[in-house]
Design an enzyme around this catalytic site. Structure first.
Site, PDB file in Angstrom:
ATOM      1  CD  GLU A   1      -2.594   1.567   0.305  1.00 53.11           C
ATOM      2  OE1 GLU A   1      -2.581   2.964  -0.216  1.00 53.11           O
ATOM      3  OE2 GLU A   1      -3.250   0.634  -0.283  1.00 53.11           O
TER       4      GLU A   1
ATOM      5  CB  THR B   1     -10.530   5.783  -1.808  1.00 59.41           C
ATOM      6  OG1 THR B   1      -9.276   6.117  -2.517  1.00 59.41           O
ATOM      7  CG2 THR B   1     -11.551   6.861  -1.789  1.00 59.41           C
TER       8      THR B   1
ATOM      9  N   GLY C   1     -21.350  18.457 -10.675  1.00 65.37           N
ATOM     10  CA  GLY C   1     -21.950  17.367 -10.622  1.00 65.37           C
ATOM     11  C   GLY C   1     -23.027  16.979  -9.366  1.00 65.37           C
TER      12      GLY C   1
ATOM     13  N   GLY D   1     -17.608  11.958 -10.899  1.00 63.63           N
ATOM     14  CA  GLY D   1     -17.339  10.575 -11.019  1.00 63.63           C
ATOM     15  C   GLY D   1     -15.865  10.254 -10.564  1.00 63.63           C
TER      16      GLY D   1
ATOM     17  CG  HIS E   1     -45.604  -1.349  16.259  1.00 64.69           C
ATOM     18  ND1 HIS E   1     -46.022  -0.482  15.208  1.00 64.69           N
ATOM     19  CD2 HIS E   1     -46.517  -0.839  17.192  1.00 64.69           C
ATOM     20  CE1 HIS E   1     -46.844   0.520  15.633  1.00 64.69           C
ATOM     21  NE2 HIS E   1     -47.036   0.293  16.872  1.00 64.69           N
TER      22      HIS E   1
ATOM     23  CB  ILE F   1     -19.504  12.153  -4.519  1.00 69.20           C
ATOM     24  CG1 ILE F   1     -19.269  10.518  -4.484  1.00 69.20           C
ATOM     25  CG2 ILE F   1     -18.513  12.858  -3.804  1.00 69.20           C
ATOM     26  CD1 ILE F   1     -17.971  10.354  -5.434  1.00 69.20           C
TER      27      ILE F   1
ATOM     28  N   GLY G   1      -6.490   0.870   4.246  1.00 68.13           N
ATOM     29  CA  GLY G   1      -7.654   1.106   4.387  1.00 68.13           C
ATOM     30  C   GLY G   1      -8.475   1.914   3.062  1.00 68.13           C
TER      31      GLY G   1
ATOM     32  CB  ALA H   1       3.154  -2.324  -6.128  1.00 67.60           C
TER      33      ALA H   1
END
Length: 468
Positions: free
Chosen positions: A39, A46, A187, A275, A447, A191, A44, A123
């Site tokens: 990592e 994003t 947008g 996006g 209920h 999000i 963890g 990596a």
């Protein structure tokens, strides 16, 4: 001077420690598979560090602030009064960071418990079995029998509105030290509206610029109507059929409406939420022969790529880009690598939009079912007829059940309303277990709860409505 490190060899190498990657590594470790996970930042991914978790923290803080402000304004039915609240956003962000830190530590501890080796760095494939990791103390070569690509996704950047200064992504929005007086959001998807609603509750004057004809275009209009109503109540200005053009020389946002009329929009911050894109560059994909499915890595029902011994999971493999999809794929792949017989056969993956009110969808909507040629029964129950919702001043919204007309097999369940995200487990379970309308209608629901609306919707579809 860098010192050469001894090569690491392992059975499984996971690239990316987001929800899919770390779950894959933990499960593999539990099954006795010699596993290494790489990592570039903190474990963890994003979702945990700059996405799902911190955004929900901000949303909750905004809800609490608005609740107190509403009480201070008077006129509430509870008879409660208090002083007008203020907020120190830097303290809110610190609280959010503390939660993230605790979860980071928790994931790291779980990996350690499962005997997974964590390598921090970037990596890069040298070939299908060899990866070079650039760490803070030099290069590390890792040779693996099997590799899982779990590199995730990143916010889409508009070429005419690059992230810089006052033009920000959701990552920067979650770390602001003060509430912007004017916030423009490019947008009108989940999000943008989640964060826009939160900042509006905290005091921002929010304007949403959406190129489509309505907000949340991925959901049907019936589901989004209560959200649109709430946005209006919060004085959030929504400009549909409107495109962002970029900044003018004065630093104002230029927009173009459906009639071709251009105007400028003043904003302290411009949040771009158009996006997310899969992270398919920067890790040596060019050294491999992976088949692609558009911009995504192509996989089969076992998450295998076109190269033997290389799997891919999560956002890098396509829609829906959801953390829980990645987690389920990661668990499955770990078990396959350990020799178990598994393949992807999920009936439904819940999707939640944490707007106000929240939206939950599982399976097919009525329109989707009809488009697929199904004859259906639809039952809808409004929260306005639900006692628990009334006591919470949460009467906007409904639960809707979609089922086959012939055998009543449930094809989809949707809901919009306060706190309905917590009903997603029941919705998903119903579809995964192959429930019929009679199964849901015959299940005794406690209920008074909002969950009763699911039973009532099934009864409505059967023509046996009791409370409407």
């Amino acid at each position: 001077m860098e010192t050469a490190k001894k090569e690491i060899s392992c059975k499984l190498l996971v690239i990316g420690a987001g929800p899919g990657g770390y779950i894959c590594a933990i499960r593999a470790g539990q099954l006795g598979v010699d596993t290494v996970i790489v990592e570039a930042r903190k474990v963890g991914g994003t979702c945990l560090t700059v996405g799902c978790i911190p955004s929900k923290a901000l949303i909750h803080a905004a809800e609490e602030f608005e609740r107190v402000a509403h009480l201070a304004a008077g006129g509430n039915p509870f008879g409660i009064t208090t002083e007008l609240p203020t907020i120190d956003l830097s303290k809110t962000v610190q609280w959010k960071n503390d939660i993230v830190s605790r979860l980071n530590s928790g994931v790291a501890a779980l990996l350690k418990k499962s005997r997974v080796k964590i390598v921090t760095g970037r990596a890069h494939f040298l070939d299908g079995r060899t990866i070079q990791v650039e760490t803070d103390v030099g290069s590390q070569i890792i040779r693996a029998e099997t590799v899982v690509i779990a590199t995730g996704s990143a916010p889409v950047e508009l070429p005419f509105l690059p992230f810089d200064g006052d033009v920000i992504s959701s990552t920067e929005a979650l770390s602001l030290d003060e509430v912007p007086k004017k916030l423009a959001i490019i947008g009108g998807g989940y999000i943008g509206l989640e964060l826009g609603t939160a900042f509006a509750k905290l005091g921002s004057r929010v304007t949403v610029v959406e190129a489509a004809s309505r907000i949340l275009p991925q959901y049907d209009a019936e589901l989004t109507q209560p959200v649109a109503k709430r946005l209006k109540h919060l004085d959030i200005k929504v400009l549909t059929n409107t495109k962002a053009l970029g900044l003018n020389s004065a630093g104002k946002l230029m927009i173009d409406d459906s009639d071709g009329k251009q105007s400028q929009l003043a904003a302290d911050k411009i949040l771009v939420t158009v996006g997310r894109k899969p992270v398919t560059e920067g890790w040596g994909r060019e050294e491999l022969a992976l088949d692609m499915d558009g911009r995504f890595v192509r996989i089969d029902e076992k998450c295998q790529t076109s190269m033997r011994g290389i799997y891919a999971i999560g956002d890098v493999t396509g829609e829906p880009m959801l953390a829980h999809r990645a987690m389920a794929q990661g668990e499955m792949v770990a078990e396959i690598i350990a020799g178990h017989k598994r393949q992807w056969d999920k009936q439904a993956i819940p999707a939640v939009c944490f707007t106000d009110p929240e939206i939950v969808t599982v399976g097919l909507s009525p329109d989707e079912a009809r488009t697929a040629g199904r004859e259906i029964k639809v039952g809808t129950f409004p929260f306005a007829a639900n006692g628990r919702a009334m006591t919470k001043l949460a009467e906007d919204g409904f639960v809707r059940v979609v089922a086959r007309a012939d055998n009543h097999l449930v094809l989809g369940i949707q809901a919009v309303g306060a706190g309905v995200s917590e009903l997603s487990a029941a919705f998903g379970l119903a579809l995964e277990m192959g429930a019929r309308l009679e199964d849901i209608a015959g299940t005794i629901h406690a209920h008074p709860t909002q969950g009763e609306a699911l039973q009532e919707a099934a009864l409505k579809a059967l023509g046996k409505a009791l409370h409407i």
